[in-house]
Design a protein around this motif. Sequence first.
Motif, PDB file in Angstrom:
ATOM      1  N   SER A   1      -6.982   0.752  -9.469  1.00  0.00           N
ATOM      2  CA  SER A   1      -7.723   1.014 -10.708  1.00  0.00           C
ATOM      3  C   SER A   1      -7.856   2.512 -11.018  1.00  0.00           C
ATOM      4  O   SER A   1      -8.558   2.889 -11.948  1.00  0.00           O
ATOM      5  CB  SER A   1      -9.107   0.367 -10.626  1.00  0.00           C
ATOM      6  OG  SER A   1      -9.814   0.926  -9.539  1.00  0.00           O
ATOM      7  N   CYS A   2      -7.160   3.357 -10.262  1.00  0.00           N
ATOM      8  CA  CYS A   2      -7.362   4.804 -10.423  1.00  0.00           C
ATOM      9  C   CYS A   2      -6.955   5.360 -11.784  1.00  0.00           C
ATOM     10  O   CYS A   2      -7.437   6.415 -12.183  1.00  0.00           O
ATOM     11  CB  CYS A   2      -6.709   5.590  -9.286  1.00  0.00           C
ATOM     12  SG  CYS A   2      -4.924   5.532  -9.254  1.00  0.00           S
TER      13      CYS A   2
ATOM     14  N   THR B   1      -6.239   3.987  -5.721  1.00  0.00           N
ATOM     15  CA  THR B   1      -6.515   2.543  -5.764  1.00  0.00           C
ATOM     16  C   THR B   1      -5.782   1.993  -6.991  1.00  0.00           C
ATOM     17  O   THR B   1      -5.353   2.768  -7.853  1.00  0.00           O
ATOM     18  CB  THR B   1      -8.020   2.263  -5.933  1.00  0.00           C
ATOM     19  OG1 THR B   1      -8.424   2.789  -7.205  1.00  0.00           O
ATOM     20  CG2 THR B   1      -8.841   2.889  -4.818  1.00  0.00           C
TER      21      THR B   1
ATOM     22  N   ASN C   1      -8.863  12.059  -6.824  1.00  0.00           N
ATOM     23  CA  ASN C   1      -8.678  10.813  -6.077  1.00  0.00           C
ATOM     24  C   ASN C   1      -7.223  10.422  -5.836  1.00  0.00           C
ATOM     25  O   ASN C   1      -6.963   9.388  -5.220  1.00  0.00           O
ATOM     26  CB  ASN C   1      -9.395   9.662  -6.799  1.00  0.00           C
ATOM     27  CG  ASN C   1     -10.886   9.903  -6.864  1.00  0.00           C
ATOM     28  OD1 ASN C   1     -11.508  10.178  -5.841  1.00  0.00           O
ATOM     29  ND2 ASN C   1     -11.453   9.839  -8.048  1.00  0.00           N
TER      30      ASN C   1
ATOM     31  N   SER D   1       0.813  -1.219   0.000  1.00  0.00           N
ATOM     32  CA  SER D   1       0.000   0.000   0.000  1.00  0.00           C
ATOM     33  C   SER D   1       0.848   1.271   0.000  1.00  0.00           C
ATOM     34  O   SER D   1       0.460   2.278  -0.572  1.00  0.00           O
ATOM     35  CB  SER D   1      -0.978   0.006   1.175  1.00  0.00           C
ATOM     36  OG  SER D   1      -0.277  -0.143   2.376  1.00  0.00           O
TER      37      SER D   1
ATOM     38  N   ASP E   1      -5.796   9.387  -2.328  1.00  0.00           N
ATOM     39  CA  ASP E   1      -6.091   8.059  -1.803  1.00  0.00           C
ATOM     40  C   ASP E   1      -6.259   7.091  -2.982  1.00  0.00           C
ATOM     41  O   ASP E   1      -7.363   6.645  -3.296  1.00  0.00           O
ATOM     42  CB  ASP E   1      -7.380   8.123  -0.957  1.00  0.00           C
ATOM     43  CG  ASP E   1      -7.629   6.820  -0.218  1.00  0.00           C
ATOM     44  OD1 ASP E   1      -6.670   6.037  -0.034  1.00  0.00           O
ATOM     45  OD2 ASP E   1      -8.795   6.581   0.161  1.00  0.00           O
TER      46      ASP E   1
END
Length: 144
Positions: A98-99, A96, A91, A55, A94
Amino acid sequence: RTNTGETMAWSESVDAVLANKEGLAAFRTFLKSEFSEENVEFWLACEDFKKTKSSTKIASKAQKIYSDFIQADAPKEINIDFHTKNNISQNISDPTLSCFDAAQGSIYSLMAKDSFPRFLRSEVYKELVKKHQDRNHKRWLPFL
C-alpha cells in the motif's frame, strides 16, 4: 470487441476507460498529446504492484516505481504533493503493497477531474465513438 454502448459508457467514468483495453489505449494517446501520459503509466504500475505476491519482487518493483515516477528528476516524474512524496521516500527501503496508495489516489483524482473531461471532448474520443457507431451501423445494415 468493444461495442458502441461500452464506448458511450466510458463517458460516465474514468474507471470504465481504465478497465477497457481500447479505452485505455485511446486515453493514453490523448494523455501523450497533453504530455501527461506518466499519470496513467504510474496508475497502471501501481495496479500491477498491488498484485505482487513475492516479497523480493515487492521490493524491486517498488524501487522501480520510485525511480521511474517519484524521486526528484525521475524520467516520468508525477506531480504529487511534497508530503506524499516525502512519505514514500522515507518508507521505500521497506515497502508495503500500500506504499503508493496515497500517490495513486492523487494521480487518479487528477486524471478524473482534469484530464478525463478534456479526453471526452477530444478528437481521439470522438473518433473512437464514431468508429464504433459506424461498425455497429454496418452490422445492422449489411445490405447498404
